[in-house]
Scaffold this motif. Structure first.
Motif, PDB file in Angstrom:
ATOM      1  N   ILE A   1       0.847  -1.196   0.000  1.00 16.06           N
ATOM      2  CA  ILE A   1       0.000   0.000   0.000  1.00 16.06           C
ATOM      3  C   ILE A   1       0.882   1.245   0.000  1.00 16.06           C
ATOM      4  CG2 ILE A   1      -1.677   1.325   1.356  1.00 16.06           C
ATOM      5  CD1 ILE A   1      -2.970  -1.327   2.107  1.00 16.06           C
ATOM      6  N   GLY A   2       1.947   1.209   0.812  1.00 18.94           N
ATOM      7  CA  GLY A   2       2.863   2.350   0.859  1.00 18.94           C
ATOM      8  C   GLY A   2       3.427   2.673  -0.515  1.00 18.94           C
ATOM      9  N   ILE A   3       3.923   1.659  -1.205  1.00 17.21           N
ATOM     10  CA  ILE A   3       4.526   1.867  -2.526  1.00 17.21           C
ATOM     11  C   ILE A   3       3.482   2.390  -3.511  1.00 17.21           C
ATOM     12  CG2 ILE A   3       5.506   0.649  -4.523  1.00 17.21           C
ATOM     13  CD1 ILE A   3       6.809  -1.275  -2.414  1.00 17.21           C
ATOM     14  N   THR A   4       2.316   1.723  -3.523  1.00 19.46           N
ATOM     15  CA  THR A   4       1.292   2.072  -4.507  1.00 19.46           C
ATOM     16  C   THR A   4       0.758   3.486  -4.279  1.00 19.46           C
ATOM     17  OG1 THR A   4       0.687  -0.254  -4.487  1.00 19.46           O
ATOM     18  CG2 THR A   4      -0.830   1.241  -5.577  1.00 19.46           C
ATOM     19  N   VAL A   5       0.447   3.798  -3.030  1.00 17.95           N
ATOM     20  CA  VAL A   5      -0.119   5.109  -2.731  1.00 17.95           C
ATOM     21  C   VAL A   5       0.897   6.211  -3.044  1.00 17.95           C
ATOM     22  CG1 VAL A   5      -0.912   6.612  -0.862  1.00 17.95           C
ATOM     23  CG2 VAL A   5      -1.797   4.281  -1.050  1.00 17.95           C
ATOM     24  N   THR A   6       2.159   5.993  -2.636  1.00 21.49           N
ATOM     25  CA  THR A   6       3.187   6.996  -2.918  1.00 21.49           C
ATOM     26  C   THR A   6       3.298   7.241  -4.422  1.00 21.49           C
ATOM     27  OG1 THR A   6       4.401   6.066  -1.058  1.00 21.49           O
ATOM     28  CG2 THR A   6       5.592   7.607  -2.454  1.00 21.49           C
ATOM     29  N   MET A   7       3.319   6.150  -5.169  1.00 21.73           N
ATOM     30  CA  MET A   7       3.468   6.267  -6.619  1.00 21.73           C
ATOM     31  C   MET A   7       2.300   7.060  -7.220  1.00 21.73           C
ATOM     32  SD  MET A   7       3.879   3.055  -9.209  1.00 21.73           S
ATOM     33  CE  MET A   7       2.280   2.348  -8.922  1.00 21.73           C
ATOM     34  N   ILE A   8       1.089   6.696  -6.834  1.00 20.37           N
ATOM     35  CA  ILE A   8      -0.072   7.371  -7.410  1.00 20.37           C
ATOM     36  C   ILE A   8      -0.092   8.849  -6.984  1.00 20.37           C
ATOM     37  CG2 ILE A   8      -2.611   7.452  -7.387  1.00 20.37           C
ATOM     38  CD1 ILE A   8      -2.515   4.364  -7.235  1.00 20.37           C
ATOM     39  N   TYR A   9       0.282   9.090  -5.719  1.00 17.25           N
ATOM     40  CA  TYR A   9       0.355  10.465  -5.232  1.00 17.25           C
ATOM     41  C   TYR A   9       1.341  11.285  -6.069  1.00 17.25           C
ATOM     42  CZ  TYR A   9       1.620  14.323  -2.117  1.00 17.25           C
ATOM     43  OH  TYR A   9       1.886  15.556  -1.598  1.00 17.25           O
ATOM     44  N   PHE A  10       2.508  10.726  -6.335  1.00 17.84           N
ATOM     45  CA  PHE A  10       3.513  11.427  -7.145  1.00 17.84           C
ATOM     46  C   PHE A  10       2.987  11.732  -8.548  1.00 17.84           C
ATOM     47  CE2 PHE A  10       7.518   9.753  -4.727  1.00 17.84           C
ATOM     48  CZ  PHE A  10       7.243  10.648  -3.700  1.00 17.84           C
ATOM     49  N   VAL A  11       2.254  10.762  -9.109  1.00 15.89           N
ATOM     50  CA  VAL A  11       1.770  10.958 -10.475  1.00 15.89           C
ATOM     51  C   VAL A  11       0.816  12.156 -10.538  1.00 15.89           C
ATOM     52  CG1 VAL A  11       0.402   9.948 -12.339  1.00 15.89           C
ATOM     53  CG2 VAL A  11       2.134   8.577 -11.172  1.00 15.89           C
ATOM     54  N   PHE A  12       0.014  12.323  -9.481  1.00 23.34           N
ATOM     55  CA  PHE A  12      -0.881  13.479  -9.475  1.00 23.34           C
ATOM     56  C   PHE A  12      -0.129  14.756  -9.100  1.00 23.34           C
ATOM     57  CE2 PHE A  12      -4.078  10.141  -9.356  1.00 23.34           C
ATOM     58  CZ  PHE A  12      -4.960  10.644 -10.310  1.00 23.34           C
ATOM     59  N   LYS A  13       0.649  14.658  -8.035  1.00 21.49           N
ATOM     60  CA  LYS A  13       1.312  15.839  -7.500  1.00 21.49           C
ATOM     61  C   LYS A  13       2.302  16.433  -8.506  1.00 21.49           C
ATOM     62  CE  LYS A  13       3.250  18.327  -4.162  1.00 21.49           C
ATOM     63  NZ  LYS A  13       3.639  18.869  -3.028  1.00 21.49           N
ATOM     64  N   TYR A  14       3.053  15.573  -9.158  1.00 21.43           N
ATOM     65  CA  TYR A  14       4.097  16.071 -10.065  1.00 21.43           C
ATOM     66  C   TYR A  14       3.701  15.895 -11.525  1.00 21.43           C
ATOM     67  CZ  TYR A  14       6.615  16.019  -5.702  1.00 21.43           C
ATOM     68  OH  TYR A  14       6.972  16.238  -4.398  1.00 21.43           O
ATOM     69  N   ASN A  15       2.402  15.948 -11.764  1.00 17.70           N
ATOM     70  CA  ASN A  15       1.932  15.784 -13.128  1.00 17.70           C
ATOM     71  C   ASN A  15       2.440  16.920 -14.019  1.00 17.70           C
ATOM     72  OD1 ASN A  15       0.034  15.602 -15.492  1.00 17.70           O
ATOM     73  ND2 ASN A  15      -0.663  13.894 -14.212  1.00 17.70           N
TER      74      ASN A  15
END
Lengths: 549, 211
Positions: free
Chosen positions: B28-42
């Motif tokens: 969950i940590g890996i997945t959530v971080t990744m998805i968060y980055f994709v939105f945040k640093y889009n």
């Protein structure tokens, strides 16, 4: 600016390698006798994808058989042959050669600034050796005796007793091994001898690093399986007692020799995929990779520790408790470099400028699927749980998450990433976005229930099952329809793009490794003038210069 | 699945739960971080990307913490595995013969069966041989299995604390009817087992009872 990338501007002005032959022939002869690494890579591609489709259809048939208990579709003998063929085809004909033979051949020389591999003729030979091995494997299906039914692991004594064409199928694997060794030698030599000016080891793209580490495993580990295979053939043909206890042999010795190769082979399968991930993430995050050296060294660490963990396939074989303990411990250690890679990949997205195009989306689904595969590997590395779960559906689920969810997904990601470069055409992005979602759903429906069934005690390689597993088996079969359907959909839009697709620019994603500096499709011998490398592999400050080239 | 029929099954379930819990957190940590980055640093947000080449502290953290975690998993897995070797000196021995595609169980008094009968709360040691190819005796409910290799004798030890019928499956591929190589282990109360066995079966629960 310096012509560091040694290259031509965006629009195609030179004849591509499709339009120029390396020999005096045109048409099919220009392909079958070519020495060009790109053409050879494509010839591998067509062969390997064909076998992948065959393997996938066999898998689909197996799932269809398992839709309900009782077995109506095939006989047990046919089912046993089907899972053996599925394994042999997917492992020896698809996933081991897959990424190195296709994308390694096509892009490794370009990425290090070379005109070709070190031994172009040997490269062509290894394709023919591969095809010969594949033909032998297919021949074994149709000769009297029938298709093999031993499982792809060929465990003795069953593989000595089976009346099916085991020897021929084994010989096919032996031949395929040579193809693998030859490709490995070629890549190692190419990396050592043909790097362009300024291309030091630590300026090499990580795909090159991963392929390089893989090549060493291919060279060192493959002879072990080759020798083992010969011993089994000798045992079958002449009744020499090497492995068969009835003749004074030791069946556990076979398991050791088999896994001494076949475990490192798992890393032959996954390392190149990891290399592709390290290419795609920086390109779509438009920033340098996080922990370049850690990722490069972790490939070498995996390649090295990977040799020392084979005994974890044999925890229940009766080997000594001391061996069990040591192999369990080492198995946990081999998980660490893979973890390092995943953390560095995710960190590479931090403060990037992320454009989630299809190749990136495939990599995201890879990270989830491969993490599930890797983490369930911890369950299997632990002794107590492995004793319960080995040889059950849990193992089947685990290695499909790692091999298919890992390498298979990245194979598809690599197709999406490099398709415009290889063919000069762009596929439909919307279709690709839909495909990745369907794939992710189908994949998890197909394989996740197998974790549950495995923990409930469903053994693998079963033609039939107890009624309590029916709901899970059902979901799994439905998932197989979605997954295989999606694969055909993907092949469909690629074929469409090949014929009707829009022309791709030379650098549609804004990549900076050398393949993005040259035109799409590349010219024969890749570079007009050989490039001088001054930048780090993922230095995106080059992009501005590149646009002016 | 109900209460675990052996103590070992409980400890395996614990190891499983331990590893899965840590894994779920990591996943969950890996997945959530990744998805968060994709939105945040889009890219649509127009940030200038920042080249960060690495961070020694982070690299150390994500080597050291996972190392400690996997070592703890190794430890629990190993200690639970050791339970299978904690055999008392005089267990109830049953000889198992595996053949394509059947198990045969032979008891000290010469009795032979296709179904395994064992007494409750007694240490049982299966002495397993094959007459043809490799098999594997697997009792999912007990979370144990051991290969049966032609040419060698392998052992499987358990001590059932719950009466009932439990599936036995063959878990090593052995040809045509591999998937039909099912039988049961029936765990019986002392009295029932003695009746079935037809006499003294050397109970070992309290040490020297057999004398």
């Amino acid at each position: 600016m310096d012509n560091s990338s040694g290259v031509l501007p965006v629009e195609q002005v030179k004849k591509s390698f499709y339009q120029e032959s390396t020999n005096k022939y045109t048409g099919i002869g220009a392909w079958l006798l070519t020495k060009d690494h790109k053409r050879i890579g494509l010839m591998y591609m067509y062969a390997i994808i064909s076998f992948f489709v065959v393997g996938a259809i066999i898998g689909l048939l197996m799932r269809l058989e398992l839709l309900s208990p009782g077995g109506k579709l095939f006989s047990a003998q046919t089912y046993n042959s089907l899972f053996t063929l599925h394994g042999v085809i997917m492992i020896f004909l698809f996933i081991i050669p897959g990424i190195p033979a296709i994308f390694g051949n096509f892009f490794l020389p370009i990425q290090i600034g070379a005109r070709d591999v070190a031994f172009p003729r040997l490269n062509l030979l290894s394709w023919y050796v591969y095809i010969t091995g594949a033909i032998l494997a297919l021949t074994s299906l149709f000769l009297p005796g029938g298709p093999i039914d031993t499982g792809w692991t060929f465990y003795i004594p069953y593989s000595v007793r089976s009346g099916t064409n085991v020897s021929l199928a084994l010989f096919a694997a032996f031949v395929l091994g040579f193809s693998s060794i030859l490709t490995g030698i070629n890549f190692v030599t190419t990396v050592h001898r043909l790097r362009g000016k300024g291309m030091t080891f630590f300026k090499m793209p990580l795909f090159v690093w991963a392929t390089y580490a893989t090549a060493w495993i291919q060279i060192i580990a493959t002879p072990v399986i080759a020798i083992t295979i010969l011993l089994v053939i000798i045992e079958r043909a002449f009744g020499v007692g090497i492995f068969d206890p009835a003749l004074g042999g030791d069946p556990i010795l076979f398991q050791h020799l088999f896994w001494i190769y076949s475990h490192p082979a798992v890393y032959i399968m996954i390392l190149p995929a990891m290399g592709v991930v390290s290419e795609i993430i920086p390109t779509f995050s438009r920033r340098t990779i996080f922990g370049y050296k850690q990722i490069a060294y972790s490939s070498l660490a995996i390649a090295f520790i990977g040799y020392l963990v084979w005994g974890h396939h044999m925890f229940s074989s009766g080997q000594s408790d001391l061996s069990n303990m040591i192999f369990s411990l080492l198995t946990f250690l081999v998980a660490l470099p893979s973890g390092v890679k995943i953390f560095n990949w995710v960190a590479t997205m931090y403060k990037g400028s992320i454009d989630p195009q299809p190749p990136f989306l495939w990599v995201m689904s890879f990270i989830v699927l491969f993490s599930i595969g890797g983490l369930t590997g911890l369950v299997l590395g632990s002794l107590a749980t492995d004793i319960h779960l080995t040889d059950t559906y849990f193992v089947v689920a685990h290695f499909h998450y790692v091999m298919f969810g890992g390498t298979g997904t990245i194979f598809i990601a690599a197709m999406h990433y490099w398709f415009p470069k290889m063919f000069g055409k762009m596929y439909n992005i919307k279709c690709a976005n839909v495909a990745v979602v369907l794939y992710f759903i189908g994949f998890n429906m197909l394989y996740f229930p197998k974790f549950i069934m495995g923990y409930m005690g469903m053994p693998r390689r079963y033609y039939n099952y107890l009624p309590m597993y029916t709901p899970y088996q059902r979901i799994s079969t439905y998932g197989s329809w979605i997954l295989v359907g999606t694969i055909f959909f993907i092949i469909g839009y690629f074929v469409y793009a090949y014929y009707r697709g829009k022309k791709a620019t030379s650098n549609p994603w804004g990549g900076v490794t050398l393949e993005w500096h040259i035109q799409s499709p590349p010219i024969m011998e890749n570079f007009e003038t050989l490039p001088v490398i001054t930048h780090d592999p993922y230095d995106f400050s080059q992009l501005k210069e590149m646009k002016n080239e | 699945m109900g209460p675990a029929p052996t103590v070992h099954a409980e400890s395996v379930d614990f190891v499983m739960l331990y590893i899965v819990a840590i894994s779920v957190v990591l996943l969950i940590g890996i997945t959530v971080t990744m998805i968060y980055f994709v939105f945040k640093y889009n890219r649509k947000k127009g940030h200038e990307p920042v080249d960060i080449h690495g961070n020694v502290l982070l690299e150390v953290v994500w080597i050291v913490i996972p190392t400690l975690l996997v070592l703890s998993m190794f430890y629990f897995g190993y200690t639970s595995f050791r339970e299978l070797r904690d055999k008392p000196d005089n267990p109830f021995i049953v000889k198992v013969t595996a053949r394509m595609w059947q198990f045969t169980f032979e008891y000290a008094n010469g009795k032979k069966t296709d179904t395994l009968y064992v007494p409750l709360n007694a240490p049982v040691d299966l002495e397993m041989k094959s007459v043809d190819v490799n098999h594997c005796l697997y009792i999912p409910a007990f979370r144990i299995k051991e290969d049966i290799i032609y040419g060698q004798t392998n052992h499987l030890y358990f001590n059932a604390k719950q009466t009932g019928d439990y599936d036995i499956a063959c878990a090593e591929y052995c040809g045509l009817n591999h998937s039909a190589m099912y039988t049961k282990v029936k765990v019986l109360l002392d009295n029932d087992f003695t009746k079935w066995y037809g006499g003294n079966w050397q109970p070992v629960k309290n040490g020297s009872a057999s004398n």
